[in-house]
Design an enzyme around this catalytic site. Structure first.
Site, PDB file in Angstrom:
ATOM      1  N   ASP A  13       0.815  -1.232   0.000  1.00 42.53           N
ATOM      2  CA  ASP A  13       0.000   0.000   0.000  1.00 42.53           C
ATOM      3  C   ASP A  13       0.840   1.270   0.000  1.00 42.53           C
ATOM      4  O   ASP A  13       0.433   2.293   0.546  1.00 42.53           O
ATOM      5  CB  ASP A  13      -0.961   0.026   1.222  1.00 42.53           C
ATOM      6  CG  ASP A  13      -1.742  -1.260   1.342  1.00 42.53           C
ATOM      7  OD1 ASP A  13      -2.196  -1.763   0.311  1.00 42.53           O
ATOM      8  OD2 ASP A  13      -1.863  -1.775   2.471  1.00 42.53           O
ATOM      9  N   LYS A  16       2.275   2.355  -5.009  1.00 48.45           N
ATOM     10  CA  LYS A  16       2.948   1.866  -6.229  1.00 48.45           C
ATOM     11  C   LYS A  16       2.058   2.045  -7.460  1.00 48.45           C
ATOM     12  O   LYS A  16       2.538   2.289  -8.541  1.00 48.45           O
ATOM     13  CB  LYS A  16       3.307   0.372  -6.100  1.00 48.45           C
ATOM     14  CG  LYS A  16       4.282   0.069  -4.973  1.00 48.45           C
ATOM     15  CD  LYS A  16       4.546  -1.411  -4.870  1.00 48.45           C
ATOM     16  CE  LYS A  16       3.353  -2.229  -4.475  1.00 48.45           C
ATOM     17  NZ  LYS A  16       2.833  -1.976  -3.112  1.00 48.45           N
ATOM     18  N   GLY A  40      -4.252  -4.151  -4.328  1.00 46.52           N
ATOM     19  CA  GLY A  40      -5.268  -3.196  -4.741  1.00 46.52           C
ATOM     20  C   GLY A  40      -4.617  -1.876  -5.059  1.00 46.52           C
ATOM     21  O   GLY A  40      -3.884  -1.331  -4.238  1.00 46.52           O
ATOM     22  N   HIS A  41      -4.816  -1.414  -6.271  1.00 47.16           N
ATOM     23  CA  HIS A  41      -4.251  -0.124  -6.670  1.00 47.16           C
ATOM     24  C   HIS A  41      -5.395   0.828  -6.959  1.00 47.16           C
ATOM     25  O   HIS A  41      -6.357   0.446  -7.619  1.00 47.16           O
ATOM     26  CB  HIS A  41      -3.481  -0.259  -7.984  1.00 47.16           C
ATOM     27  CG  HIS A  41      -2.206  -1.019  -7.859  1.00 47.16           C
ATOM     28  ND1 HIS A  41      -1.477  -1.071  -6.707  1.00 47.16           N
ATOM     29  CD2 HIS A  41      -1.527  -1.729  -8.763  1.00 47.16           C
ATOM     30  CE1 HIS A  41      -0.396  -1.801  -6.926  1.00 47.16           C
ATOM     31  NE2 HIS A  41      -0.421  -2.226  -8.157  1.00 47.16           N
ATOM     32  N   GLN A 225       2.159  -5.811  -3.126  1.00 44.52           N
ATOM     33  CA  GLN A 225       2.559  -5.895  -1.715  1.00 44.52           C
ATOM     34  C   GLN A 225       3.898  -5.163  -1.504  1.00 44.52           C
ATOM     35  O   GLN A 225       4.178  -4.243  -2.248  1.00 44.52           O
ATOM     36  CB  GLN A 225       2.630  -7.347  -1.227  1.00 44.52           C
ATOM     37  CG  GLN A 225       1.262  -8.031  -1.106  1.00 44.52           C
ATOM     38  CD  GLN A 225       0.778  -8.627  -2.411  1.00 44.52           C
ATOM     39  OE1 GLN A 225       1.528  -9.281  -3.113  1.00 44.52           O
ATOM     40  NE2 GLN A 225      -0.473  -8.411  -2.737  1.00 44.52           N
TER      41      GLN A 225
END
Ligand code: IMP
Length: 428
Positions: A13, A16, A40-41, A225
Site C-alpha cells: 500500500d 505503487k 489493490g491499486h 505488496q
C-alpha cells in the site's frame, strides 16, 4: 530501452499503483510479476477513480502492453469482473496478456484460506482471505497437479485437474475442518464460465517479453505488496506467499537479473500495515488516527483500517539493500502537512543492542524499541506544489533525511493522488 522494477519498501500500500500509472505513460510494456487479487491499486485519471486488483494499471493506456507474468496467481472470477468493469467504462483490454503458467486461484483456495484463518484464532496472519496462500501452497506441492491458466483453455483438462485436487481437498475439508465436501462439476462450470471472456489473452508471456526486450522496448515491472511481506525477506510468518522484492521480478517473468536497469523503491513518508505482525513504529494513538484519516488509510481490497505509524528508516535502509534500489519514490508527503513535528526511526534497540538494519529473525522485531529523530513539520499545504524547490524548507529537509538514511536519491515525490500531483527530480 530500459527495464524498471517498481517495488514497495514497506508492508504494501505504498502508492505503487500511482507511480506505475505514471511510468506506464512512457512505457511500452507493464508487467505484474507476483501476487494476485490480494493487491489493490487506486489510480485517479481526470477525476475518475479506477480500483484495480489484478490487471496491471498500464491498462489505462491504450498503446501499452499489459502482462500478468508466470509468478502471479489469478482468480478467474475477479479477473472477469475487472475485465468487464474496465470494458464497460470504455477501457479496452485488447493489450492484456496472461501467462499460461500462472496458477489459478480456485474456489477451494478461498474456502481454505478462510477456514485456516478462522482456525488460527488469535494467532491469525490477517490474510486477505482471497485464497493466495493455498494457491501458492499447491503450486509448490506440485502433486496433485493444480490448475494453471493453460488448463482454462481445455475443459477436459480442467475437469481432470479439479478431480485430482478435490480428491485431496475434500479429505482435508472433512477431517480437519468438519466442512462439507465440494463437487467437481459446479466448480468446473463456474471457473470455465469466468474463463471464457479472458481465455484469448492467455499465452507464452516469457517469449513475448524476450521479443519486446530485443525490440528495445521500455518495460515497467510492477510489484504488488511490499518488501516486508516477502515470503523469505518479510516479517515471517506474517507475510504473503510470493516474492514482492525486486528479485521476484526475475522469478515471476523469466527475465534474468542483468535485464533490469533500475529499481524504484516506493515508500510512504510514514508507515502503514494491514493484518497482523510486528510494526515497531506503529502509533496506536492520536497521531496514528490522524495519519489514517488524512491518508484515507483503509484497504483497497478489504476495506480494513490500516495500522499507521512513523516512517521506519531502519526498514527503509534494509529495503534499499534487499531490492538493490536505485532511487526512492516518496508518496503521500502531503499527509504530513498539518503536523508540527515529524518523527523518523533511525535505529532499533533490541536487548540493549542498536540495530540500523532489520534483523533477519523477524520475531525479534516485536521487541524492538524505535529510536526517533524528531524533525520540524511544515504546517502548510503541499498538494499544489509542482517543483521541488517550491516545497517548504522543512519538507525538503525531511526528504533529505530519508535520502541520507536510504543512501539513494528520491527521484519522485508525490503530493496527492492525481497524476499532476507529482514532482520528478531525476533519473530512476
Ligand atoms: P495474503 O497475501 O492474503 O495471504 O495475506 C498475507 C498478509 O499480507 C496479510 O497480513 C495481508 O494483510 C497482507 N497483504 C496482502 N496483500 C496486501 C496488499 O496488497 N497490501 C497490504 N497488505 C497486504
Amino acid at each position: 530501452m530500459a527495464v524498471t522494477v517498481i517495488v514497495g519498501a514497506q508492508w504494501g500500500d505504498e502508492g505503487k499503483g500511482k507511480l506505475t500509472d505514471l511510468l506506464a505513460a512512457g512505457a511500452d510494456v507493464v508487467v505484474r510479476y507476483q501476487g494476485g487479487n490480494n493487491a489493490g491499486h487506486t489510480v485517479v485519471v481526470d477525476q475518475e477513480e479506477y480500483k484495480l486488483h489484478l490487471i496491471p494499471s498500464g491498462i489505462l493506456y491504450p498503446e501499452t502492453l499489459c502482462i500478468m507474468g508466470d509468478g502471479t496467481v489469478i482468480d478467474p472470477e475477479c479477473l472477469a469482473q475487472e475485465y468487464d468493469g474496465l470494458t464497460r467504462r470504455g477501457i479496452s483490454c485488447d493489450n492484456l496478456r496472461i501467462s499460461g503458467n500462472a496458477h489459478v486461484i480456485m474456489p477451494y483456495h478461498r474456502l481454505l484460506d478462510a477456514l485456516q484463518e478462522d482456525a488460527r484464532g488469535a494467532a491469525s496472519i490477517g490474510t486477505t482471505r482471497r485464497g493466495i496462500g493455498p494457491a501458492y501452497t499447491d503450486k509448490t506441492a506440485r502433486d496433485p497437479i493444480p490448475v494453471r491458466m493453460w488448463d482454462l483453455l481445455d475443459k477436459r483438462l480442467l475437469r481432470r485437474r479439479v478431480e485430482g485436487q478435490l480428491a485431496e481437498k475434500n479429505t482435508l475439508l472433512r477431517t480437519l475442518y468438519d466442512a462439507e465436501p465440494l463437487e467437481v462439476e459446479p466448480i468446473v462450470e463456474e471457473v470455465w464460465g469466468y474463463a471464457q471472456g479472458v481465455a484469448k489473452h492467455v499465452c507464452d508471456t516469457r517469449a513475448l517479453l524476450f521479443e519486446r526486450i530485443a525490440a528495445g522496448d521500455d518495460i515497467v515491472m510492477e510489484g504488488a505488496q511490499g518488501t516486508f511481506l516477502d515470503l523469505d525477506y518479510g516479517t515471517y510468518p506474517f507475510v504473503t506467499s510470493s516474492h514482492p522484492v525486486a528479485g521476484g521480478a526475475c522469478l515471476g517473468t523469466g527475465l534474468g537479473p542483468t535485464a533490469i536497469d533500475s529499481v524504484l523503491l516506493v515508500t510512504k513518508t510514514y508507515t502503514t500495515r494491514v493484518g497482523s505482525g510486528p510494526f515497531p513504529t506503529e502509533q496506536d494513538n492520536e497521531i496514528g488516527n490522524l495519519i489514517r484519516e488524512r491518508g484515507r488509510e483503509y484497504g483497497t481490497t478489504t476495506g480494513r483500517p490500516r495500522r499507521c505509524g512513523w516512517l521506519d528508516g531502519v526498514a527503509l535502509k534494509t529495503a534499499v539493500r534487499i531490492n538493490g534500489a536505485t532511487s526512492l519514490g516518496l508518496t503521500l508527503l502531503d499527509v504530513l502537512d498539518g503536523l508540527e513535528t515529524v518523527n523518523v526511526c533511525t535505529a532499533y534497540e533490541i536487548d540493549g543492542h542498536r540495530h540500523i538494519v532489520v534483523p533477519s529473525d523477524a520475531s525479534r522485531l516485536s521487541e524492538a524499541t524505535p529510536i526517533y529523530r524528531e524533525m520540524p513539520g511544515w504546517c502548510c499545504d503541499t498538494t499544489q506544489v509542482r517543483k521541488y524547490e517550491d516545497l517548504p524548507q522543512a519538507a525538503r529537509d525531511y526528504v533529505s533525511l530519508l535520502e541520507e538514511i536510504a543512501g539513494v536519491p528520491a527521484s519522485i515525490v508525490s503530493v496527492g493522488p492525481g497524476r499532476e500531483q507529482t514532482i520528478r527530480r531525476g533519473p530512476l
